[in-house]
Design an enzyme around this catalytic site. Structure first.
Site, PDB file in Angstrom:
ATOM      1  N   HIS A 128      -2.209  -5.132 -38.654  1.00  0.00           N
ATOM      2  CA  HIS A 128      -2.443  -4.718 -37.271  1.00  0.00           C
ATOM      3  C   HIS A 128      -2.322  -5.887 -36.310  1.00  0.00           C
ATOM      4  CE1 HIS A 128      -5.399  -3.270 -33.992  1.00  0.00           C
ATOM      5  NE2 HIS A 128      -4.174  -2.888 -33.702  1.00  0.00           N
ATOM      6  N   ASN A 160     -11.156  -3.567 -32.895  1.00  0.00           N
ATOM      7  CA  ASN A 160     -11.440  -2.336 -32.159  1.00  0.00           C
ATOM      8  C   ASN A 160     -12.841  -1.804 -32.452  1.00  0.00           C
ATOM      9  OD1 ASN A 160      -9.135  -2.039 -30.587  1.00  0.00           O
ATOM     10  ND2 ASN A 160      -7.991  -1.103 -32.256  1.00  0.00           N
ATOM     11  N   GLU A 179      -4.751  -8.476 -38.151  1.00  0.00           N
ATOM     12  CA  GLU A 179      -5.695  -7.972 -39.147  1.00  0.00           C
ATOM     13  C   GLU A 179      -4.924  -7.448 -40.358  1.00  0.00           C
ATOM     14  OE1 GLU A 179      -9.318  -6.221 -36.431  1.00  0.00           O
ATOM     15  OE2 GLU A 179      -7.489  -5.032 -36.557  1.00  0.00           O
ATOM     16  N   SER A 224      -3.605   1.110 -35.285  1.00  0.00           N
ATOM     17  CA  SER A 224      -4.811   0.520 -34.707  1.00  0.00           C
ATOM     18  C   SER A 224      -6.042   1.365 -34.991  1.00  0.00           C
ATOM     19  CB  SER A 224      -4.646   0.376 -33.192  1.00  0.00           C
ATOM     20  OG  SER A 224      -4.470   1.651 -32.594  1.00  0.00           O
TER      21      SER A 224
END
Length: 513
Positions: free
Chosen positions: A145, A195, A157, A124
């Site tokens: 991800h 993120n 992702e 991540s």
């Protein structure tokens, strides 16, 4: 044979924790043969039991056909040794977030799997390029991800490292779709899409709290009920837990070489050290009793209305909106139409990006009678309204404003002076960071909005949200906040600035034309 020709039938997973189990579940339901490996054989047994229990419960509840559940379970095999992954077409690692441990695993896997096997990392926060640098064939290393819980978070992702073969990324895009997820593509940059974009809500919410503007609960109420988000920043931090989210904040901040927009807060560092990490331990920004969030009660609105109200002329649109609201509520209040406020009038200002003090001084108003109201979101149909005082505003005029704007039963949050209130500054920061992700070509505008809505649960992606509120409005908010505070974290993204100036949608990408 190239990665473009690969047919993915067998998937290896290294790591049988929450992420590994979740990936195994959706892969098996997607028709793939799964080999689940962990250095701890007891962990594999526990994961196998968990998956059997989960799939059987889904079938019992009618959410999954019983035959499909049994077939999926039959496709999941425990791997007793890493060599059992030799025939896999793709291997996904879902292990500890430590670069050298991931590199060591991938070096070991290269000696086991075939030449055409794609090695994928579920990291991540670590660089895919850095992980791949330890491999003899870095072109086959791709980021894949997923988000926790994997079966419910329907986005994945796909991240291309600098030495990655785009065809390997293409294959994993198709794999993500086969497993029932929406796949989005990103360049290898800190935080990837989700993120990275999530910094806006959390870091700005923490900054507002650190300035003493409002309580954690009030900030969350504003972001939920005024701005329309499913969760406020502190509810979200409690859900993800600070032992996960605080290290990610620090990692992204340092990977971007101390970019001011991503500055972590000592609030989370202190609470992490004290063990107040969130819902899973029963206490974070909120307390949880039997898993239920304990939210402090709000005080009732005052009853005494102002005798008369004067509204700033700095924004004709905002002034008209305030007048319409007062008229709609049929409150017994006189509107002061004078060029300057009468000596007993409540003074209302409607700043964008400025604080109440700056708005008051700019118009030479009496600060003791001045209250600001946030008009970024429509006032008439709001589920909550936010007003803020100057440091000099008296309790009498603060309470009169509160009574007025709560007259129709809509709750009102009273905050201390803040550039951009709460909703303005958080939303502007979210949109601005989304614009920077687009400007840096980390992902397409469409994938940015898709990833954020699915991965963070926002009502709209940052670019669509910016379009809905008006790019020029958000640009004004950011410029005014930067002018008052001198803080580079609020500098507008070139993507936002140019599209606002040209009247273009924030989703417009000239590179795609």
């Amino acid at each position: 044979m190239s990665f473009r020709d690969i047919e993915i039938r067998t998937l290896g997973i290294v790591g049988s924790g929450a992420m590994g189990r979740g990936i195994a579940q959706i892969a098996a339901l997607g028709g793939l043969t799964v080999r689940l490996y962990d250095t701890n054989q007891q962990a594999i047994a526990a994961a196998s039991d968990y998956l059997a229990d989960t799939l059987n419960k889904l079938a019992a509840k009618g959410k999954l056909n019983e035959a499909d559940a049994h077939a999926a379970l039959a496709r999941i095999h425990a791997a007793g040794a890493i060599g059992d992954l030799a025939d896999c077409d793709v291997v996904i690692e879902a292990i500890v977030e430590k670069l050298e441990i991931k590199r060591e695993l991938f070096r070991e896997l290269e000696g086991v799997v075939g030449e055409q096997c794609i090695l994928a990392s579920n990291t991540s926060s670590l660089s895919i390029t850095a992980i791949a640098a330890g491999c003899a064939k870095p072109e086959r290393v791709v980021g894949l991800h997923f988000f926790n819980p994997v079966p419910l978070m329907k986005v994945v992702e796909v991240i291309d490292g600098l030495r990655g073969d785009p065809a390997a990324g293409d294959a994993l895009m198709a794999l993500g779709r086969q497993m029932g997820h929406t796949a989005v593509r990103a360049k290898d940059m800190p935080g990837f899409i989700v993120n990275h974009a999530g910094r806006g809500m959390n870091t700005e919410g923490l900054r507002i709290a650190s300035e003493g503007v409002a309580s954690f609960a009030d900030i969350d109420r504003i972001m939920r009920e005024q701005a329309g988000f499913r969760l406020g920043p502190f509810e979200l931090l409690d859900l993800t837990a600070l032992d996960v989210s605080h290290p990610v904040m620090e990692s992204i901040y340092h990977q971007f070489y101390e970019e001011p927009r991503f500055t972590p807060s000592p609030i989370t560092g202190t609470r992490l050290a004290g063990g107040l990490i969130g819902r899973k331990v029963g206490e974070g920004f909120y307390k949880y009793v039997d898993g239920k969030q304990q939210i402090p009660d709000e005080a009732p609105a005052p009853a005494t209305l102002p005798r008369r109200v004067w509204v700033s002329r700095s924004s004709a649109h905002a002034r008209e909106e305030v007048f319409k609201l007062i008229a709609k509520m049929e409150a017994n209040v006189t509107i002061d139409t004078g060029g300057t406020p009468a000596l007993d009038s409540l003074i209302i200002v409607t700043p964008l990006g400025h604080d109440a003090t700056t708005a008051c001084v700019a118009e030479k108003l009496d600060a003791s009678r001045t209250v600001a109201i946030d008009t970024l979101f429509p006032l008439a149909d709001a589920a909550r309204r936010t007003i803020m005082t100057t440091p000099a505003t008296t309790a009498e005029f603060r309470d009169a404003a509160h009574a007025l704007f709560a007259f129709d039963g809509v709750p009102v949050t009273v905050i201390r002076d803040s550039t951009g209130f709460v909703a303005q500054r958080v939303v502007a920061t979210i949109v601005n960071i989304g614009c920077d992700i687009a400007q840096q070509r980390i992902a397409t505008p469409a994938d940015i909005d898709l990833a954020v809505t699915l991965g963070l649960g926002y009502p709209r992606g940052p670019l669509a949200l910016g379009d809905a509120l008006g790019a020029s409005t958000l640009l004004t908010i950011l410029r005014n906040m930067q002018a008052v505070l001198g803080d580079p974290r609020y500098r507008p993204s070139p993507w936002l600035t140019r599209r606002a100036q040209l009247g273009l949608s924030l989703t417009f990408d000239e590179a795609a034309q």
